[in-house]
Design an enzyme around this catalytic site. Sequence first.
Site, short mmCIF file in Angstrom:
data_model
loop_
_atom_site.label_atom_id
_atom_site.label_comp_id
_atom_site.label_asym_id
_atom_site.label_seq_id
_atom_site.Cartn_x
_atom_site.Cartn_y
_atom_site.Cartn_z
N GLY A 37 14.31 13.97 6.08
CA GLY A 37 13.89 15.28 5.58
C GLY A 37 15.07 16.08 5.03
O GLY A 37 16.22 15.62 5.05
N TYR A 140 2.71 -1.04 10.26
CA TYR A 140 2.57 0.42 10.07
C TYR A 140 1.18 0.89 10.50
O TYR A 140 1.04 1.82 11.32
CB TYR A 140 2.82 0.76 8.59
N ARG A 220 -6.75 3.84 -5.81
CA ARG A 220 -6.43 4.67 -4.64
C ARG A 220 -7.06 6.06 -4.79
O ARG A 220 -7.35 6.50 -5.90
CB ARG A 220 -4.91 4.84 -4.49
N ARG A 281 1.98 -6.55 -4.70
CA ARG A 281 2.75 -6.22 -3.50
C ARG A 281 1.95 -6.69 -2.30
O ARG A 281 0.75 -6.41 -2.22
CB ARG A 281 2.97 -4.70 -3.47
N1 UDP Z 1 2.26 0.84 -7.04
C1 UDP Z 1 2.72 0.21 -8.19
N2 UDP Z 1 4.04 0.33 -8.49
C2 UDP Z 1 4.93 1.03 -7.74
C3 UDP Z 1 4.44 1.69 -6.58
C4 UDP Z 1 3.10 1.57 -6.27
O1 UDP Z 1 1.96 -0.44 -8.92
O2 UDP Z 1 6.12 1.07 -8.08
C5 UDP Z 1 0.83 0.74 -6.70
C6 UDP Z 1 0.59 0.12 -5.32
O3 UDP Z 1 0.50 -1.27 -5.42
C7 UDP Z 1 -0.72 0.79 -4.93
C8 UDP Z 1 -0.67 2.15 -5.60
O4 UDP Z 1 0.33 2.04 -6.62
O5 UDP Z 1 -1.80 0.07 -5.47
C9 UDP Z 1 -0.27 3.26 -4.65
O6 UDP Z 1 0.89 2.87 -3.97
P1 UDP Z 1 1.74 3.86 -3.06
O7 UDP Z 1 2.95 3.11 -2.58
O8 UDP Z 1 1.98 5.14 -3.82
O9 UDP Z 1 0.77 4.23 -1.86
P2 UDP Z 1 -0.03 3.29 -0.82
O10 UDP Z 1 -1.38 3.07 -1.43
O11 UDP Z 1 0.76 2.04 -0.61
O12 UDP Z 1 -0.11 4.15 0.40
#
Ligand code: UDP
Length: 323
Positions: A37, A140, A220, A281
Amino acid sequence: MTMVLVVGGAGYIGSHMVKMLDQRGCSVTTLDDLSSGHRDAVLCGDFVQGDMADPSVLDAVLSRGFDAVMHFASFIQVGESVQQPAKYYQNNVVNTLGLLDAMRAHGVSRFIFSSTAATFGEPQYSPIDEQHPQQPINPYGRTKLMVEQALADYDRAYGLKSVCLRYFNAAGADPEGQLGERHEPETHLIPLVLQAASGRRPHIGVFGRDYDTPDGTCIRDYIHIEDLCSAHWLALQSLMGGAGSQAYNLGNGHGFSVQEVIDTAERVTGRKVPVVNEPRRAGDPARLVADASLIRQQLGWQPKFADLDTIVAHAWAWESRGC
Ligand code: UDP
């Protein structure tokens, strides 16, 4: 005056919460070790720098006397939790239980907990309501579910009342421009896309275009940080009014794909976002969308900034501050 301890009040969500609590007339104290933070993000109230893992720190802070505790001090990166589970179990579970013990010792019996959609794991249906099975697929999500389960037991045994708020994707920034997202390293989609728009990053990597969604990218449910905080506020009011423990899913109920986020960012910023296609990912479900009917019905929660353009516009104002 309601006395609230905000643990992790110097972080992204915590700092917005501290501001809202202060504006609404609470006496706020932040406890934060500043490991991630920022001291200058704590705009109001008292600030105590200290590690919640240290019982003497908790004892000293809680001696001040509080009506409720809000807890934002956890680690949040799914990938890191797979690589370093010990770090996640230690902080997100063990240290949280330590906080609950200290609260019990000081007679504080109201707790608002930052939980997550990651407690559900791979969705079995969409949108996800509170009845959806909780089968997390990464450490997590498991750490957050363990605390949810402990809280149910602590209520039965010790009368500790809690509200667990299961965030979908927190995004956006303070509409007044004073606060925003400043993670190091940044892993969240919207700030990364905006940094690609501003030139701070060369491009945004899109993690997978072969999902079973209309454009092939993940969907999302993005919720504005102010709407997230207003849900905490309502949760606090309900606990102060004597309501029992509850868990709520928290999102807008609308899904946007990664490509739609990029398109929105280009529209809002008027800039081109350079894109590179990357592999999926690990651990990313295709679609995570909340059914937040319960919190709407029970607490009267209503998002003020449900449209993605506003969420991205506020994040962009923060991203381009000082420019
Ligand atoms: N994502 C992406 N590229 C990035 C970061 C995230 O394509 O550099 C995609 C990720 O695979 C997910 C969405 O964006 O589908 C949201 O990811 P984030 O990490 O923001 O939040 P999460 O859903 O993991 O909590």
